[in-house]
Design a protein around this motif. Structure first.
Motif, PDB file in Angstrom:
ATOM      1  N   ARG A  30       3.956   1.624  -1.060  1.00  0.00           N
ATOM      2  CA  ARG A  30       4.614   1.773  -2.360  1.00  0.00           C
ATOM      3  C   ARG A  30       3.646   2.281  -3.420  1.00  0.00           C
ATOM      4  O   ARG A  30       4.006   3.129  -4.242  1.00  0.00           O
ATOM      5  CB  ARG A  30       5.217   0.438  -2.790  1.00  0.00           C
ATOM      6  N   GLY A  31       2.408   1.782  -3.398  1.00  0.00           N
ATOM      7  CA  GLY A  31       1.401   2.235  -4.356  1.00  0.00           C
ATOM      8  C   GLY A  31       1.066   3.709  -4.179  1.00  0.00           C
ATOM      9  O   GLY A  31       0.984   4.459  -5.162  1.00  0.00           O
ATOM     10  N   ARG A  32       0.898   4.136  -2.932  1.00  0.00           N
ATOM     11  CA  ARG A  32       0.617   5.553  -2.678  1.00  0.00           C
ATOM     12  C   ARG A  32       1.792   6.433  -3.074  1.00  0.00           C
ATOM     13  O   ARG A  32       1.611   7.512  -3.639  1.00  0.00           O
ATOM     14  CB  ARG A  32       0.272   5.779  -1.197  1.00  0.00           C
ATOM     15  N   ASP A  44       0.827  -1.214   0.000  1.00  0.00           N
ATOM     16  CA  ASP A  44       0.000   0.000   0.000  1.00  0.00           C
ATOM     17  C   ASP A  44       0.863   1.267   0.000  1.00  0.00           C
ATOM     18  O   ASP A  44       0.585   2.212  -0.735  1.00  0.00           O
ATOM     19  CB  ASP A  44      -0.940   0.023   1.204  1.00  0.00           C
ATOM     20  N   ARG A  51       4.067   5.793  -5.419  1.00  0.00           N
ATOM     21  CA  ARG A  51       4.137   5.851  -6.882  1.00  0.00           C
ATOM     22  C   ARG A  51       3.082   6.801  -7.440  1.00  0.00           C
ATOM     23  O   ARG A  51       3.363   7.598  -8.331  1.00  0.00           O
ATOM     24  CB  ARG A  51       3.970   4.467  -7.494  1.00  0.00           C
ATOM     25  N   LYS A  52       1.893   6.732  -6.887  1.00  0.00           N
ATOM     26  CA  LYS A  52       0.811   7.592  -7.369  1.00  0.00           C
ATOM     27  C   LYS A  52       1.122   9.071  -7.103  1.00  0.00           C
ATOM     28  O   LYS A  52       0.921   9.918  -7.969  1.00  0.00           O
ATOM     29  CB  LYS A  52      -0.495   7.196  -6.686  1.00  0.00           C
ATOM     30  N   ARG A  53       1.632   9.350  -5.923  1.00  0.00           N
ATOM     31  CA  ARG A  53       1.919  10.731  -5.537  1.00  0.00           C
ATOM     32  C   ARG A  53       3.154  11.288  -6.245  1.00  0.00           C
ATOM     33  O   ARG A  53       3.189  12.450  -6.638  1.00  0.00           O
ATOM     34  CB  ARG A  53       2.119  10.798  -4.020  1.00  0.00           C
ATOM     35  N   ASN A  54       4.190  10.469  -6.432  1.00  0.00           N
ATOM     36  CA  ASN A  54       5.476  10.954  -6.947  1.00  0.00           C
ATOM     37  C   ASN A  54       5.763  10.595  -8.400  1.00  0.00           C
ATOM     38  O   ASN A  54       6.785  11.013  -8.935  1.00  0.00           O
ATOM     39  CB  ASN A  54       6.605  10.432  -6.059  1.00  0.00           C
ATOM     40  N   LYS A  55       4.911   9.783  -8.999  1.00  0.00           N
ATOM     41  CA  LYS A  55       5.048   9.396 -10.413  1.00  0.00           C
ATOM     42  C   LYS A  55       6.322   8.590 -10.701  1.00  0.00           C
ATOM     43  O   LYS A  55       6.797   8.559 -11.822  1.00  0.00           O
ATOM     44  CB  LYS A  55       5.010  10.629 -11.340  1.00  0.00           C
ATOM     45  N   HIS A  56       6.869   7.978  -9.668  1.00  0.00           N
ATOM     46  CA  HIS A  56       7.999   7.058  -9.839  1.00  0.00           C
ATOM     47  C   HIS A  56       8.004   6.101  -8.654  1.00  0.00           C
ATOM     48  O   HIS A  56       7.414   6.387  -7.612  1.00  0.00           O
ATOM     49  CB  HIS A  56       9.343   7.800  -9.967  1.00  0.00           C
TER      50      HIS A  56
END
Length: 143
Positions: free
Chosen positions: A95-97, A93, A99-104
């Motif tokens: 890591r998913g958040r 969870d 990636r979504k927030r930082n685009k990487h």
């Protein structure tokens, strides 16, 4: 560093030692509380402090564990006997958040730090909770 804020809150007696030395004010200290693991939490903070972990590392470990604790509460998961699958799911969870927030993707070292902070505390807490309740073996048992 303000060390006088905790005496005004007697309900937070378990936090008055290490947390007073680590955190600067009530919002920081109280944001780190663990209702069901307070005794272990205080002892764990003291252990890190006594082992001379730098304050920023201790605060990061506190933040990671607070987030995991809140995640468990949000999922309505029981806080006893926490299996590693809960930690895995929490990390997934996070890591998913990220990636979504930082685009990487999150740096793998950051993932290891989060996992290490949580697993270290859970291991410590499990040992703390088991020690007082261990019963001596019955006479003749195991020999």
């Amino acid at each position: 560093m303000n060390k006088d804020f905790l005496p005004a809150y007697p309900a937070y007696a378990p936090y008055q030692e290490a947390l007073r030395e680590i955190f600067e004010g009530p919002p920081e200290a109280f944001a780190e509380r663990f209702p069901r693991l307070a005794q272990s939490w205080e002892a764990y903070m003291r252990l890190l402090f006594d082992r001379q972990f730098d304050i920023d590392s201790i605060r990061k470990a506190a933040s990671d564990n607070r987030d995991f604790h809140q995640w468990l509460l949000d999922k309505k998961l029981v806080l006893t006997d926490i299996p590693s699958s809960f930690v895995d799911e929490f990390i997934h969870d996070v890591r998913g958040r990220f990636r979504k927030r930082n685009k990487h993707p999150m740096d793998p070292r950051a993932v290891l730090d989060i996992r290490g902070a949580i697993e270290s505390f859970l291991t410590f807490a499990a040992h703390q909770q088991c020690l007082p309740s261990q019963k001596p073996a019955a006479p003749g048992a195991g020999s």
